[in-house]
Design a protein around this motif. Sequence first.
Motif, PDB file in Angstrom:
ATOM      1  N   GLY A  47       0.329  -0.789  -0.017  1.00  0.00           N
ATOM      2  CA  GLY A  47       0.236  -0.217  -0.217  1.00  0.00           C
ATOM      3  C   GLY A  47       0.697   1.423  -0.200  1.00  0.00           C
ATOM      4  O   GLY A  47       0.432   2.478   0.942  1.00  0.00           O
ATOM      5  N   ASP A  48       1.945   1.272  -0.512  1.00  0.00           N
ATOM      6  CA  ASP A  48       2.819   2.155  -0.377  1.00  0.00           C
ATOM      7  C   ASP A  48       3.449   4.011  -1.592  1.00  0.00           C
ATOM      8  O   ASP A  48       3.888   4.293  -2.311  1.00  0.00           O
ATOM      9  CB  ASP A  48       4.471   1.847   0.250  1.00  0.00           C
ATOM     10  N   GLY A  49       2.250   2.690  -2.866  1.00  0.00           N
ATOM     11  CA  GLY A  49       1.854   2.982  -3.922  1.00  0.00           C
ATOM     12  C   GLY A  49       3.195   2.401  -5.026  1.00  0.00           C
ATOM     13  O   GLY A  49       2.943   3.757  -5.847  1.00  0.00           O
ATOM     14  N   ARG A  50       3.729   1.908  -4.589  1.00  0.00           N
ATOM     15  CA  ARG A  50       4.520   0.724  -5.711  1.00  0.00           C
ATOM     16  C   ARG A  50       4.392  -0.065  -5.831  1.00  0.00           C
ATOM     17  O   ARG A  50       4.608  -0.744  -4.137  1.00  0.00           O
ATOM     18  CB  ARG A  50       6.246   2.027  -5.449  1.00  0.00           C
ATOM     19  N   ILE A  51       4.986  -0.965  -6.555  1.00  0.00           N
ATOM     20  CA  ILE A  51       5.128  -2.998  -6.368  1.00  0.00           C
ATOM     21  C   ILE A  51       6.842  -2.393  -6.605  1.00  0.00           C
ATOM     22  O   ILE A  51       7.169  -2.861  -8.151  1.00  0.00           O
ATOM     23  CB  ILE A  51       4.253  -3.120  -7.595  1.00  0.00           C
ATOM     24  N   ASP A  52       7.132  -2.862  -5.414  1.00  0.00           N
ATOM     25  CA  ASP A  52       8.713  -3.402  -5.793  1.00  0.00           C
ATOM     26  C   ASP A  52       8.931  -4.593  -4.744  1.00  0.00           C
ATOM     27  O   ASP A  52       7.732  -5.795  -4.440  1.00  0.00           O
ATOM     28  CB  ASP A  52       9.075  -2.265  -5.405  1.00  0.00           C
ATOM     29  N   THR A  53      10.561  -4.885  -4.298  1.00  0.00           N
ATOM     30  CA  THR A  53      10.639  -6.723  -3.505  1.00  0.00           C
ATOM     31  C   THR A  53       9.643  -6.066  -2.388  1.00  0.00           C
ATOM     32  O   THR A  53       9.877  -7.724  -2.510  1.00  0.00           O
ATOM     33  CB  THR A  53      12.058  -6.476  -3.653  1.00  0.00           C
TER      34      THR A  53
END
Length: 203
Positions: A47-53
């Motif tokens: 839910g932090d606005g980015r899709i990462d590791t």
Amino acid sequence: MTSVHDIARQIVQREGGFVNDPDDPGGATNYGVTIHTLRRLGLDLTGDGRIDTQDVRALTPAQAVDIFVEHYFHRPGIHALPAKLHPSVFDMQVNAGSNAIRILQRLLRDMGHDIAVDGVIGPQTIRAAQIAQDIAPDHLVDAYGIARRNYYYALADRRPASRKYVRRRDGGKGGWITRAEEFITPRYHLSEAEHRARTAGWS
């Protein structure tokens, strides 16, 4: 008969937890779900606005099962194939995407069916698979598993970075080969000597 969710849970168990192997084109992966899949599906799990590791790490086994059932079983149309093929083709779809279908289509062409090898399950592929299953009910699954095993060897022939998935450091069968052979009747498994002979030309 084993349900699709049971098959998916077995895949999750087989895939294991978080890995980020630089030699794996899939990138960061957890329970078999890659970062590319999360981005394609728009799943921002933290839910932090980015899709990462970190989103890959946050994935749960239950979420992986749901992703596999929806996007790797139903959407590609594997459910329309003969039920005996479901476990192996589904497992390969998770492992290698649409190559799972292309392997089946090439096999069906080798069996005399005039179908396209396009990685898409359509009416012709479904019909050819059903005919093949009716003609050789005790052999089609083995034939697919063997074709899958051959695919892994051929991929490693072309891509040296993938050889560690096919051959262990001690020369024995790597994870891809043992995974393919889980779906092949034991009498068709390669012996260790046959496996070593197949990979002898690799550096």
